[in-house]
Scaffold this motif. Sequence first.
Motif, PDB file in Angstrom:
ATOM      1  N   LEU A   2      -0.803   1.656   1.169  1.00 57.29           N
ATOM      2  CA  LEU A   2       0.113   1.009   0.236  1.00 57.29           C
ATOM      3  C   LEU A   2       0.818   2.071  -0.594  1.00 57.29           C
ATOM      4  CD1 LEU A   2      -2.163  -1.890  -1.084  1.00 57.29           C
ATOM      5  CD2 LEU A   2      -0.485  -1.963   0.762  1.00 57.29           C
ATOM      6  N   TYR A   5       6.277   0.301  -5.326  1.00 61.29           N
ATOM      7  CA  TYR A   5       7.530  -0.379  -4.985  1.00 61.29           C
ATOM      8  C   TYR A   5       8.672   0.629  -4.890  1.00 61.29           C
ATOM      9  CZ  TYR A   5      11.473  -3.536  -5.065  1.00 61.29           C
ATOM     10  OH  TYR A   5      12.626  -4.202  -4.736  1.00 61.29           O
ATOM     11  N   SER A  35       5.672  -8.130   1.364  1.00 64.95           N
ATOM     12  CA  SER A  35       5.490  -7.509   0.048  1.00 64.95           C
ATOM     13  C   SER A  35       6.662  -6.654  -0.393  1.00 64.95           C
ATOM     14  CB  SER A  35       4.207  -6.680   0.038  1.00 64.95           C
ATOM     15  OG  SER A  35       3.092  -7.523   0.212  1.00 64.95           O
ATOM     16  N   THR A  36       7.421  -6.085   0.559  1.00 65.36           N
ATOM     17  CA  THR A  36       8.578  -5.273   0.162  1.00 65.36           C
ATOM     18  C   THR A  36       9.691  -6.145  -0.414  1.00 65.36           C
ATOM     19  OG1 THR A  36       9.531  -5.326   2.394  1.00 65.36           O
ATOM     20  CG2 THR A  36       8.073  -3.452   1.848  1.00 65.36           C
ATOM     21  N   ALA A  43       3.183  -1.958  -1.511  1.00 61.95           N
ATOM     22  CA  ALA A  43       3.273  -2.493  -0.153  1.00 61.95           C
ATOM     23  C   ALA A  43       3.147  -1.374   0.866  1.00 61.95           C
ATOM     24  CB  ALA A  43       4.608  -3.208   0.041  1.00 61.95           C
ATOM     25  N   LYS A  44       2.888  -1.772   2.096  1.00 62.63           N
ATOM     26  CA  LYS A  44       3.081  -0.844   3.198  1.00 62.63           C
ATOM     27  C   LYS A  44       4.597  -0.684   3.312  1.00 62.63           C
ATOM     28  CE  LYS A  44      -0.973  -1.962   5.963  1.00 62.63           C
ATOM     29  NZ  LYS A  44      -1.433  -2.397   7.301  1.00 62.63           N
ATOM     30  N   SER A 126      -1.529  -8.535  -5.232  1.00 56.64           N
ATOM     31  CA  SER A 126      -1.461  -7.079  -5.197  1.00 56.64           C
ATOM     32  C   SER A 126      -2.869  -6.476  -5.239  1.00 56.64           C
ATOM     33  CB  SER A 126      -0.621  -6.570  -6.361  1.00 56.64           C
ATOM     34  OG  SER A 126      -0.462  -5.178  -6.281  1.00 56.64           O
ATOM     35  N   LYS A 129      -4.578  -6.972  -1.925  1.00 55.39           N
ATOM     36  CA  LYS A 129      -4.105  -6.017  -0.938  1.00 55.39           C
ATOM     37  C   LYS A 129      -4.830  -4.673  -1.088  1.00 55.39           C
ATOM     38  CE  LYS A 129       0.363  -5.694  -0.892  1.00 55.39           C
ATOM     39  NZ  LYS A 129       1.064  -5.574   0.380  1.00 55.39           N
TER      40      LYS A 129
END
Length: 172
Positions: A2, A5, A35-36, A43-44, A126, A129
């Motif tokens: 991850l 952002y 998530s992006t 996020a990935k 979040s 994750k």
Amino acid sequence: MLVGYDPTWPEQFERIARQIRALGDADWTIEHIGSTAIPGMRAKPIIDVAVRIRDLDDFEIHSQALQGGGWRRGSAVRSHPVMILEADGIRSAIAHFFVEGEWDAVHQRLLRDWLRSHPDDADRYSHAKCDAVAAAARGASTYNAAKTPVIQEIVDRARAARGLPSVPVYDK
């Protein structure tokens, strides 16, 4: 892995959407999901997109052109076609293709919309994750399986708010 952002993710999405429309159908509706697509979320660094197609034949008609543009069929997802874009072995985008009749109930879209308007759930997701990354590193679970219980709970609330029944979100 991850990452924090990246404010360029919306621009990356727009570029990917233009490419998919150019290779596929200019009239396809394409939305940024995952998530992006959630401002501020870790996020990935892979841009997920949802593409609304008329039917599965619509996808098949255009899949060769998408493959010619560098997309490949992939993923263990069973409920809908998925194509992946990679460069030098690094995944940069995933396109999920949904037929028109399913579009309004696609859980990836519902989750995105819910998280954008419910910051407490976005924060909870979040954290889930991050926990999922740790569980995967320990070999206790896969990343996706570890975060699924929280996704299921949030999607269930989002679906209930729209008068939709619960459905399983894990489809691998």
